[in-house]
Design a protein around this motif. Structure first.
Motif, PDB file in Angstrom:
ATOM      1  N   VAL A   1       0.831  -1.199   0.000  1.00 51.68           N
ATOM      2  CA  VAL A   1       0.000   0.000   0.000  1.00 51.68           C
ATOM      3  C   VAL A   1       0.867   1.251   0.000  1.00 51.68           C
ATOM      4  CG1 VAL A   1      -1.710   1.310   1.311  1.00 51.68           C
ATOM      5  CG2 VAL A   1      -1.933  -1.168   1.119  1.00 51.68           C
ATOM      6  N   GLN A   2       1.978   1.206   0.693  1.00 55.55           N
ATOM      7  CA  GLN A   2       2.894   2.356   0.703  1.00 55.55           C
ATOM      8  C   GLN A   2       3.337   2.717  -0.712  1.00 55.55           C
ATOM      9  OE1 GLN A   2       6.944   1.722   1.869  1.00 55.55           O
ATOM     10  NE2 GLN A   2       7.121   3.724   2.863  1.00 55.55           N
ATOM     11  N   THR A   3       3.676   1.690  -1.476  1.00 57.03           N
ATOM     12  CA  THR A   3       4.123   1.917  -2.856  1.00 57.03           C
ATOM     13  C   THR A   3       2.985   2.411  -3.741  1.00 57.03           C
ATOM     14  OG1 THR A   3       5.805   0.201  -2.631  1.00 57.03           O
ATOM     15  CG2 THR A   3       5.148   0.802  -4.862  1.00 57.03           C
ATOM     16  N   GLN A   4       1.810   1.776  -3.637  1.00 55.19           N
ATOM     17  CA  GLN A   4       0.691   2.111  -4.524  1.00 55.19           C
ATOM     18  C   GLN A   4       0.130   3.493  -4.242  1.00 55.19           C
ATOM     19  OE1 GLN A   4      -2.234  -0.990  -4.973  1.00 55.19           O
ATOM     20  NE2 GLN A   4      -3.843   0.432  -5.554  1.00 55.19           N
ATOM     21  N   TRP A   5       0.047   3.857  -2.947  1.00 53.82           N
ATOM     22  CA  TRP A   5      -0.570   5.133  -2.576  1.00 53.82           C
ATOM     23  C   TRP A   5       0.471   6.181  -2.164  1.00 53.82           C
ATOM     24  CZ3 TRP A   5      -5.135   2.784   0.727  1.00 53.82           C
ATOM     25  CH2 TRP A   5      -6.066   2.229  -0.149  1.00 53.82           C
ATOM     26  N   ASN A   6       1.754   5.860  -2.350  1.00 52.09           N
ATOM     27  CA  ASN A   6       2.830   6.806  -2.066  1.00 52.09           C
ATOM     28  C   ASN A   6       2.757   7.342  -0.631  1.00 52.09           C
ATOM     29  OD1 ASN A   6       5.145   8.264  -2.691  1.00 52.09           O
ATOM     30  ND2 ASN A   6       3.979  10.060  -3.393  1.00 52.09           N
ATOM     31  N   LEU A   7       2.723   6.415   0.337  1.00 57.05           N
ATOM     32  CA  LEU A   7       2.593   6.783   1.745  1.00 57.05           C
ATOM     33  C   LEU A   7       3.955   6.987   2.386  1.00 57.05           C
ATOM     34  CD1 LEU A   7      -0.105   4.151   2.821  1.00 57.05           C
ATOM     35  CD2 LEU A   7      -0.494   6.504   2.025  1.00 57.05           C
TER      36      LEU A   7
ATOM     37  N   GLU B   1       2.523   4.146   6.733  1.00 54.32           N
ATOM     38  CA  GLU B   1       2.596   2.694   6.553  1.00 54.32           C
ATOM     39  C   GLU B   1       2.498   1.981   7.894  1.00 54.32           C
ATOM     40  OE1 GLU B   1       5.749  -0.839   5.352  1.00 54.32           O
ATOM     41  OE2 GLU B   1       6.265   1.248   4.914  1.00 54.32           O
ATOM     42  N   SER B   2       3.208   2.484   8.891  1.00 51.26           N
ATOM     43  CA  SER B   2       3.183   1.846  10.206  1.00 51.26           C
ATOM     44  C   SER B   2       1.805   1.929  10.842  1.00 51.26           C
ATOM     45  CB  SER B   2       4.227   2.491  11.132  1.00 51.26           C
ATOM     46  OG  SER B   2       3.887   3.832  11.434  1.00 51.26           O
ATOM     47  N   MET B   3       1.024   2.969  10.493  1.00 47.36           N
ATOM     48  CA  MET B   3      -0.321   3.113  11.042  1.00 47.36           C
ATOM     49  C   MET B   3      -1.247   2.008  10.565  1.00 47.36           C
ATOM     50  SD  MET B   3      -0.845   5.398  13.260  1.00 47.36           S
ATOM     51  CE  MET B   3      -2.628   5.438  13.152  1.00 47.36           C
TER      52      MET B   3
ATOM     53  N   ASN C   1      -9.624   4.121  -0.406  1.00 46.29           N
ATOM     54  CA  ASN C   1      -8.580   5.086  -0.047  1.00 46.29           C
ATOM     55  C   ASN C   1      -7.963   4.714   1.295  1.00 46.29           C
ATOM     56  OD1 ASN C   1     -10.432   6.129   1.990  1.00 46.29           O
ATOM     57  ND2 ASN C   1     -11.440   7.232   0.320  1.00 46.29           N
ATOM     58  N   TYR C   2      -6.965   5.492   1.681  1.00 45.31           N
ATOM     59  CA  TYR C   2      -6.200   5.213   2.900  1.00 45.31           C
ATOM     60  C   TYR C   2      -7.068   5.299   4.156  1.00 45.31           C
ATOM     61  CZ  TYR C   2      -2.613   5.835   6.537  1.00 45.31           C
ATOM     62  OH  TYR C   2      -1.839   5.726   7.667  1.00 45.31           O
ATOM     63  N   ALA C   3      -7.914   6.307   4.253  1.00 49.19           N
ATOM     64  CA  ALA C   3      -8.735   6.491   5.448  1.00 49.19           C
ATOM     65  C   ALA C   3      -9.705   5.323   5.651  1.00 49.19           C
ATOM     66  CB  ALA C   3      -9.504   7.812   5.361  1.00 49.19           C
ATOM     67  N   SER C   4     -10.352   4.893   4.572  1.00 50.09           N
ATOM     68  CA  SER C   4     -11.295   3.774   4.690  1.00 50.09           C
ATOM     69  C   SER C   4     -10.573   2.484   5.019  1.00 50.09           C
ATOM     70  CB  SER C   4     -12.103   3.623   3.398  1.00 50.09           C
ATOM     71  OG  SER C   4     -11.255   3.343   2.296  1.00 50.09           O
ATOM     72  N   LEU C   5      -9.364   2.310   4.484  1.00 50.81           N
ATOM     73  CA  LEU C   5      -8.585   1.111   4.803  1.00 50.81           C
ATOM     74  C   LEU C   5      -8.235   1.088   6.279  1.00 50.81           C
ATOM     75  CD1 LEU C   5      -7.087  -1.447   3.849  1.00 50.81           C
ATOM     76  CD2 LEU C   5      -5.085   0.012   3.421  1.00 50.81           C
TER      77      LEU C   5
ATOM     78  N   ASP D   1      10.607   0.307  -4.974  1.00 51.98           N
ATOM     79  CA  ASP D   1       9.483  -0.633  -4.868  1.00 51.98           C
ATOM     80  C   ASP D   1       9.962  -1.903  -4.201  1.00 51.98           C
ATOM     81  OD1 ASP D   1       7.260  -2.160  -5.049  1.00 51.98           O
ATOM     82  OD2 ASP D   1       7.229  -2.302  -7.243  1.00 51.98           O
ATOM     83  N   HIS D   2       9.506  -2.123  -2.963  1.00 54.20           N
ATOM     84  CA  HIS D   2       9.850  -3.381  -2.301  1.00 54.20           C
ATOM     85  C   HIS D   2       8.622  -4.250  -2.069  1.00 54.20           C
ATOM     86  CE1 HIS D   2       9.164  -0.550   1.163  1.00 54.20           C
ATOM     87  NE2 HIS D   2       8.490  -1.594   1.622  1.00 54.20           N
ATOM     88  N   SER D   3       7.479  -3.829  -2.565  1.00 48.01           N
ATOM     89  CA  SER D   3       6.283  -4.621  -2.357  1.00 48.01           C
ATOM     90  C   SER D   3       6.283  -5.886  -3.188  1.00 48.01           C
ATOM     91  CB  SER D   3       5.033  -3.779  -2.678  1.00 48.01           C
ATOM     92  OG  SER D   3       4.987  -3.474  -4.040  1.00 48.01           O
ATOM     93  N   ASN D   4       6.989  -5.849  -4.342  1.00 51.90           N
ATOM     94  CA  ASN D   4       7.031  -7.018  -5.191  1.00 51.90           C
ATOM     95  C   ASN D   4       8.399  -7.688  -5.175  1.00 51.90           C
ATOM     96  OD1 ASN D   4       4.359  -6.858  -6.113  1.00 51.90           O
ATOM     97  ND2 ASN D   4       4.916  -5.239  -7.548  1.00 51.90           N
TER      98      ASN D   4
END
Length: 483
Positions: A52-58, A63-65, A113-117, A327-330
């Protein structure tokens, strides 16, 4: 008086006579499915956060939240579901937790979005807080002489969940992404709902509440299923046994609370905040406060080690290269490392099974915590990838063994009237450690403060091992107390 004693039996005596048969096997697999679901929902945090950090540029803090908010929900849920379970029954407790976890878990896969997640993962955390209810429910069906061994066997379902989650993440994430992983990880909780009608209420809970006829019906079903007859006479609860009737010294030592404690009936009417106050009465306050400290330390260390498996190498690379990895998600290495480290749960279970009844709960827990402390030591400074993997693997073996044993010990020190509340509140306090660990394992490592992060982990683990040494009770081989 002798005639009356011969014509009565307790739940513990019935369970010992019935042994562990087909009836308990169903309870084991049902509760185990819930434990698999909780393990999967927790393990996916290692993968979803980076993706999610990579996709939404967090940022690293955002990310820790994603992880911390789950633990905030678990903090609330563990406290709430424990009270519901002690007041209205174990079955109602884990029914509501399964509904909340499965629904919120599936919907989080659709978060726009981030808030709903964050909100939906918070709700998942509330549902996951009910895990101790399933633990207490299964515990109350297990005979005392081999309770430690069976509770370790029950813990294997957590290991199955962690390995299975790492496997499907490795297979799904690179191709389908994190949303599919969230959706598939909610399936075990849906399975709990499908088979809910077949689950029995805890006979110990019913007996404690005064519903001995209902408890006897369940014990009769258990006897039929296990093809063993119940002891002769009628079922009575511990609260019905007068202290003056206990003349056999071996029976006296089998109770967890000393003789004078048995005169005090904690009552079946305790619930809500009143049940929590019982945990802090003079006779329980020392055990309760130390238990909270150990749960907090175990949760902080265990989930921290899980997160460090994915974050430490990334953090090292970032700090050495002085640039953020794009990108470390993949990263295939991420899935491989988490998959391999998940197998640390297996030797952890084997070790806990071998020592929990032979060395006792206290010595087993303290030795595992101090050994984990030693394994984490080299990571205070930057190490090679191989040494980092070995140290994290060894630390996870020991901390998983310690976590398994504290989950066995915690419900054993409390009476049935507040057992789920006691375990739930302790688990809830442990979630504070879960809330804090991403701030250390993710934020500090990404900020190139690995030494500070690891020193904090070392301090928490050492203090937890020290707290175990001061527990006032050793519960190995003891019967569970109803009052």
């Amino acid at each position: 008086m002798m005639r009356e004693e011969e014509d009565t039996y307790t739940v513990d005596e019935a369970l010992i006579k019935l042994g562990f048969g087909k009836f308990q096997a169903f309870v084991l697999f049902y509760a185990g499915m819930g434990w698999i679901g909780e393990a999967m929902e927790m393990m996916l945090l290692s993968f979803v956060g980076p993706a999610v950090q990579t996709q939404w540029n967090l940022s690293a803090q955002k990310e820790s939240m994603i992880t911390s908010v789950v633990f905030v929900g678990m903090l609330i849920g563990a406290y709430s579901w424990g009270i519901v379970s002690d007041t209205y029954g174990r079955r109602k407790g884990f029914l509501f937790t399964a509904i909340v976890t499965s629904t919120a878990g599936f919907l989080s896969a659709l978060a726009p979005n981030y808030a709903s997640l964050l909100f939906l993962r918070f709700m998942v955390g509330i549902g996951l807080g009910g895990g101790p209810v399933l633990w207490s429910w299964f515990l109350e069906f297990v005979p005392a002489p081999n309770r430690g061994t069976w509770m370790v066997i029950f813990s294997t379902f957590w290991t199955i969940g962690t390995i299975f989650e790492a496997s499907i993440a490795w297979a799904i994430m690179p191709k389908l992404g994190w949303r599919w992983l969230l959706a598939l990880s909610s399936l075990p909780s849906f399975i709990l709902l499908l088979f809910y009608r077949a689950t029995p209420e805890s006979p110990r809970y019913l007996c404690m509440k005064g519903y001995t006829d209902n408890a006897t019906d369940i014990l009769n079903k258990m006897a039929t299923k296990n093809k063993i007859s119940l002891p002769p006479g009628r079922l009575i609860s511990d609260s019905q046994i007068e202290l003056t009737e206990i003349t056999d010294s071996s029976m006296e030592t089998a109770h967890l609370v000393c003789d004078q404690d048995q005169n005090e009936n904690f009552g079946t009417k305790n619930g809500g905040l009143k049940a929590v106050t019982i945990l802090l009465t003079p006779k329980l306050v020392r055990s309760t406060l130390l238990l909270w400290m150990v749960f907090l330390g175990n949760a902080f260390a265990y989930y921290g080690i899980v997160l460090l498996t994915s974050e430490l190498n990334n953090g090292n690379k970032d700090c050495k290269m002085k640039e953020v990895k794009s990108d470390h998600s993949n990263d295939d290495g991420l899935y491989k490392n988490v998959f391999i480290s998940s197998f640390a749960e297996i030797p952890g279970l084997v070790i806990s099974a071998l020592i929990v009844d032979k060395l006792g709960r206290k010595l087993s827990m303290s030795s595992m915590l101090f050994t984990s402390f030693l394994f984490m030591g080299p990571l205070v400074f930057y190490q090679s990838e191989v040494l980092t993997a070995i140290s994290l693997f060894g630390a996870r073996v020991c901390i998983s063994a310690s976590f398994t044993i504290v989950y066995i010990y915690a419900p054993e020190i409390y009476p049935t009237s507040v057992r789920a509340t006691g375990l739930g509140v302790a688990s809830s306090v442990g979630r504070i450690g879960g809330i804090l660990c991403p701030l250390v394992a993710v934020a500090l490592v990404h900020g190139c403060h690995q030494t500070i992060a690891l020193l904090l982990f070392e301090l928490v683990i050492f203090l937890s091992g020290l707290a175990v040494c001061f527990f006032p009770l050793e519960t190995t081989g003891c019967n569970l107390n109803d009052t």
